[in-house]
Design an enzyme around this catalytic site. Structure first.
Site, PDB file in Angstrom:
ATOM      1  N   ARG A 524      14.885 -37.268  75.876  1.00 56.56           N
ATOM      2  CA  ARG A 524      14.568 -36.076  76.657  1.00 56.56           C
ATOM      3  C   ARG A 524      15.777 -35.589  77.429  1.00 56.56           C
ATOM      4  O   ARG A 524      16.634 -36.366  77.843  1.00 56.56           O
ATOM      5  CB  ARG A 524      13.459 -36.385  77.662  1.00 56.56           C
ATOM      6  CG  ARG A 524      12.139 -36.671  76.997  1.00 56.56           C
ATOM      7  CD  ARG A 524      11.059 -36.869  78.006  1.00 56.56           C
ATOM      8  NE  ARG A 524      11.507 -37.773  79.059  1.00 56.56           N
ATOM      9  CZ  ARG A 524      11.010 -37.757  80.292  1.00 56.56           C
ATOM     10  NH1 ARG A 524      10.091 -36.887  80.620  1.00 56.56           N
ATOM     11  NH2 ARG A 524      11.437 -38.619  81.185  1.00 56.56           N
ATOM     12  N   SER A 588      18.356 -46.822  78.511  1.00 61.60           N
ATOM     13  CA  SER A 588      17.550 -48.031  78.738  1.00 61.60           C
ATOM     14  C   SER A 588      17.824 -49.138  77.740  1.00 61.60           C
ATOM     15  O   SER A 588      16.936 -49.549  76.984  1.00 61.60           O
ATOM     16  CB  SER A 588      16.075 -47.662  78.731  1.00 61.60           C
ATOM     17  OG  SER A 588      15.881 -46.591  79.591  1.00 61.60           O
ATOM     18  N   ASP A 642      16.147 -47.451  82.793  1.00 57.67           N
ATOM     19  CA  ASP A 642      14.841 -46.843  83.110  1.00 57.67           C
ATOM     20  C   ASP A 642      14.067 -47.602  84.188  1.00 57.67           C
ATOM     21  O   ASP A 642      13.313 -47.013  84.960  1.00 57.67           O
ATOM     22  CB  ASP A 642      13.978 -46.643  81.854  1.00 57.67           C
ATOM     23  CG  ASP A 642      13.818 -47.911  81.030  1.00 57.67           C
ATOM     24  OD1 ASP A 642      14.432 -48.934  81.387  1.00 57.67           O
ATOM     25  OD2 ASP A 642      13.076 -47.880  80.038  1.00 57.67           O
TER      26      ASP A 642
END
Ligand code: ADP
Length: 904
Positions: A524, A588, A642
């Site tokens: 994203r 992440s 994350d």
């Protein structure tokens, strides 16, 4: 007993029927018009019976229900895999018998039987209970001796055909003796234990756990869904319900169809007011009904020239078996009628004989049709349980009337089909009735028990004891210390990576930030607008991009170039082409950081495998890709894991949040550690967020003694065998796979899907973790589980299969949640100890679809945590979009600090 899709057993002790048309007799028909029921009335009776069934099944109405719907504790019908030798005792039928039943497990459901009838002398029937059961045990011993199997251990089924209150499959309390038995001290006792005692007294070697009691005071039984049986706990699977439908009407529900004759018969019976339906249907009363009608017609001068005889006037003199001979297709029917009437000392005319034949015809037709009405109610119940448009089912039928009179069965069958044309019903005559039934119940129960034991043995390997969980916690704590220490860091499975995040937001951060989020199921790009002052004031826009498999597993250049293309598209989409905003990159994967805006990828995880990235700084890789594109500039501020993003996002709202946990595709955690313990970074003051990369726990063998063959299989076929062992037992990417492997094992062992290998199950990844959530959802009935299985191509699954699949899912997800809880206990305990606190109060920010969507994961995890870390009060805060927002927040904090000349 027999089975296709469902099995019903019906005892129809009565009535006659025929294809031939018995000439109408105006006189008789007028007299008997009340006995002739229209299809509509039959249907109406069927609906009434369905209501009675509901009343019997429902906890609140059961106490006053007349149709008792008794649970039998028989959970399964034969599936063709049962095999072995079984003994059966049949007490309460016309003879006392001992049987040896061999069930072949070759899929043909072939059954061989040998039996011996034993006499029960009058003085034993009426003597003491212990004498009776001693006699039964003697007969059994004699039978075994004769068969040369004195020392063989065989499961025993006990058909005990007296009214019983059954509490377990092998526990049944005699309510009252019937059929001439009157042994003392048995009523109110469990007949199975009485039998057991007598057998033990004789010193017989017997597998007592296998005694199964099958009451056959039944009229009809059927397999009901547990969730509909409110009297019992548990709502999974099915159980056979003995309807005791003979009592239908005892509360007045049949008053409109009961005739004067029915009332007369009831008044003269031993149990007046009870078993009213049975008195209209069963073989015990048919002859008597006919007799009463003949007497009445004679008295009204409609027959026998108005004369009666003592023979006709004596109760019980018109046997139901006479009806078999009278109401027949054969020409001799009339001759038989005459013979029967003459046997009652009557002198019938041809017209009397015809009229008598017509009476028999009407009585038996009513019985068959009433029986059809109640049967249809059962069929409708079964069909509704299955939510099937069309039901295919087999009804096993037993009983002398049904057997001795073809026309009766034809009439019953025909009416059933007429009332439920949408059901495909097959009637199957039960051979050797109850005793073979008892052996089959025993066989099924043994198959069930043996398979259940095997299933549990396998599932037990996936169950963790409290001791084991404590050990997981201990080993996790040990590896944490090793990971933090400079000396042992290299050898530890936990990397305990410093993140250079030392501060959580204070609410004064503001500005526009760009964030990238890579490392989960999607990539994203986000624009985050943070307004200073009020917390919670974050405005976000984002776009999701897919990362095709070829980029995930291609070269690093291709992957990062794709990422840059997505960023360019996003800026264009937001109308911000060329803007240069501070950027936070949620990346992440395990990274070594020596400052906030640098992250050296240690190792790909979660399905990524792009070449040339490991050992490289991802910020540099991205900068290079941006430069190649030449379209825009990026000002990197932070590389964020994350978990850290999640902690920061929750920390923005709750300042006690000092742990960030992810349970999604993968699993990981970060927490605020005292700087003095973070040996890899200079300085002792304050705290720093440590990204534990706990998914790798177990890489040094710490989990080997808890791993199962299923975990090994999942590991072996994963992208990085031997790595991320803890993650592979916990996270969304793997739980479905573990379940799939267990199901394959069960199928191979014949414990699931009837041992038929559904090929689709061999497809890796087909059992997604989201199915665990759906299957384990308490609201989801078995039917829906079945439709999930069907969707997976696992067709032909049974209700038992659905129960088992649900259990497998529950065991696998429980273990995952417990392991996660044990790890978390180590983390919060570490925080508590690092701070020298007696009690710690801390908030954990959590993200990840598995945690959020699974119906039980979070509660089991919290339960485990509470148990293993009692000195910590832990609050959970679900993070909304932690990884995106968090990256922007860290960037914002960094910018704020930068403005103040401080390090974040
Ligand atoms: P990520 O961890 O990839 O950032 P998520 O937190 O959304 O993203 O987790 C996605 C993972 O969650 C998927 O890999 C899938 O295995 C699992 N998942 C998806 N839906 C469900 C669900 N309803 N219940 C449990 N797990 C789910």
């Amino acid at each position: 007993m027999h089975i296709t899709l469902q099995c019903l057993a019906v005892k129809a002790q009565n009535a006659l029927s025929h294809k031939y048309v018995v000439a109408k007799d105006i006189k008789v028909d007028k007299f008997m018009h009340q006995f002739q029921l229209s299809d509509q009335t039959i249907m109406d009776i069927s609906l009434r019976f369905r209501r009675e069934m509901d009343k019997g099944l429902c906890r609140d109405t059961n106490p006053t229900a007349v149709v008792k719907m008794l649970p039998t504790y028989v959970h399964s019908t034969p599936d063709g895999t049962e095999q072995g030798e079984f003994l059966a005792l049949d007490l309460g039928g016309s003879n006392f018998r001992v049987l040896l039943v061999r069930v072949m497990g070759n899929g043909e459901q072939k059954v061989e039987m040998e039996n011996q009838i034993y006499d029960i002398p009058e003085h034993i029937m009426r003597g003491s209970g212990s004498k009776l059961f001693d006699h039964v045990a003697d007969c059994l011993a004699n039978f075994l001796e004769k068969k040369g199997m004195k020392n063989k251990k065989l499961p025993l089924g006990f058909t005990f055909s007296f009214p019983c209150q059954q509490t377990k499959l092998d526990e049944s309390f005699l309510l009252s003796w019937t059929k001439g038995f009157k042994s003392s001290g048995v009523e109110g006792k469990d007949v199975v234990s009485l039998l057991r005692k007598s057998i033990e007294k004789r010193g017989c070697i017997m597998n007592y756990s296998g005694i199964i009691c099958l009451g056959t005071g039944t009229n009809a039984c059927y397999m009901e869904h547990m969730r509909n049986i409110e009297l019992l706990d548990g709502d999974e699977g099915r159980m056979c319900i003995n309807t005791e439908w003979g009592a239908f009407g005892d509360d007045g529900a049949l008053e409109d169809i009961r005739t004067e004759i029915d009332r007369e018969l009831d008044a003269g019976s031993l149990n007046s007011g009870n078993q009213l339906f049975e008195k209209m249907v069963s073989g015990m009363y048919q002859g008597e009904l006919v007799r009463l009608i003949l007497v009445k017609m004679a008295r009204e001068h409609l027959m026998f020239k108005g004369k009666t005889t003592p023979g006709l006037l004596t109760t019980g003199h018109f046997l139901t078996s006479y009806i078999y001979d009278i109401d027949t297709e054969k020409l001799e029917g009339l001759a038989s009628t005459e013979k029967v009437l003459r046997g009652l000392d009557l002198d019938p005319t041809a017209e009397d004989c015809k009229a008598t034949r017509r009476v028999c015809h009407i009585i038996s037709k009513r019985a068959a049709h009433l029986c059809a009405a109640t049967l249809v109610a059962l069929l409708r119940q079964i069909r509704d349980n299955k939510a099937a448009e069309k039901l295919r089912t087999t009804i096993g039928v037993d009983g002398s009337v049904y057997k001795n009179h073809n026309a009766f069965s034809r009439r019953l069958n025909k009416m059933v089909r007429r009332l439920v044309p949408d059901c495909d019903v097959r009637f199957l005559l039960s051979q050797h009735g109850s005793s073979k039934g008892a052996a089959m119940v025993t066989a099924v129960a043994f198959r069930f028990a043996a398979q259940q034991a095997e299933r549990q043995r396998i599932l037990d390997t996936l169950r963790l004891s409290r001791q084991q969980l404590l050990e997981v916690k201990r080993r996790m704590s040990e590896q944490m210390l090793r990971g933090l220490s400079k000396q042992t860091h290299e050898q530890s499975s936990l990397k305990m990576l410093p993140t250079y995040v030392r501060s959580t937001p204070d609410g004064t951060e503001h500005g526009d930030f760009l964030a990238l989020d890579l490392g989960g199921s999607s990539f994203r790009v986000l624009l985050v607008r943070i307004e200073s002052g009020e917390r919670n004031n974050v405005d976000m826009h984002h776009k999701i991009y897919s990362i095709p498999q070829e980029f995930m597993q291609g070269t690093g250049d291709e992957l990062f170039s794709h990422i840059v293309t997505c960023i360019a598209d996003f800026l264009e989409y937001m109308g911000m082409r060329g803007a240069s905003l501070p950027l936070g990159f949620t990346f992440s994967f395990p990274c070594h950081q020596s400052k906030l805006d640098e992250g050296i990828l240690l190792q790909w995880t979660k399905g990524f495998k792009a070449s040339g990235c490991e050992g490289q700084d991802v910020v540099t890789l991205l900068k290079e890709a941006t430069r190649c594109k030449g379209e825009f500039d990026l000002s990197f501020v932070a590389v964020v894991n994350d978990t850290v993003g999640t902690m920061m996002t929750c920390g923005y709202e709750d300042c006690q949040c000092e742990v960030g946990l992810i349970v999604g595709t993968g699993t990981n955690i970060c927490y605020m550690e005292e700087m003095q313990n973070v040996e890899l970074v200079e300085g002792d003051d304050g705290r720093m967020c440590v990204n534990m990369e706990w998914g790798a726990f177990g890489e040094n063998g710490e989990l080997d003694d808890f791993c199962t063959k299923f975990d090994q299989e999942v590991d072996e076929f994963s992208n990085y065998p031997g790595k991320q062992r803890y993650e592979k037992m916990i996270s969304g990417m793997y739980l479905g796979e573990i379940v799939r492997n267990v199901l394959i094992e069960f199928t191979a062992k014949g414990l699931l899907f009837r041992g038929k290998d559904p090929e689709r199950l061999r497809t890796r990844g087909i059992f997604e973790t989201k199915f665990l959530s759906q299957i384990e959802s308490d609201r989801l009935a078995m039917r829906q589980i079945r439709s999930i299985l069907q969707h997976l191509g696992l067709t032909g699954s049974t209700c038992d299969d659905s129960v088992l699949v649900k259990e497998v899912c529950a065991v696998v997800s429980r273990r995952a949640a417990q392991l996660c809880g044990a790890g978390l206990a180590a983390v919060v305990e570490k925080i508590r100890q690092s701070r020298n606190l007696n009690q710690l109060s801390v908030t954990v920010g959590v993200d990840g679809t598995l945690y959020k969507r699974h119906p039980h994961f979070s509660s089991i995890m919290q339960e485990t945590l509470q148990d293993l870390a009692p000195q910590c009060q832990v609050t959970f805060h679900k993070s909304e979009d932690g990884s995106g927002k968090g990256a922007a927040l860290i960037t914002a904090v960094a910018c704020r600090m930068d403005r103040c000349g401080q390090e974040i």
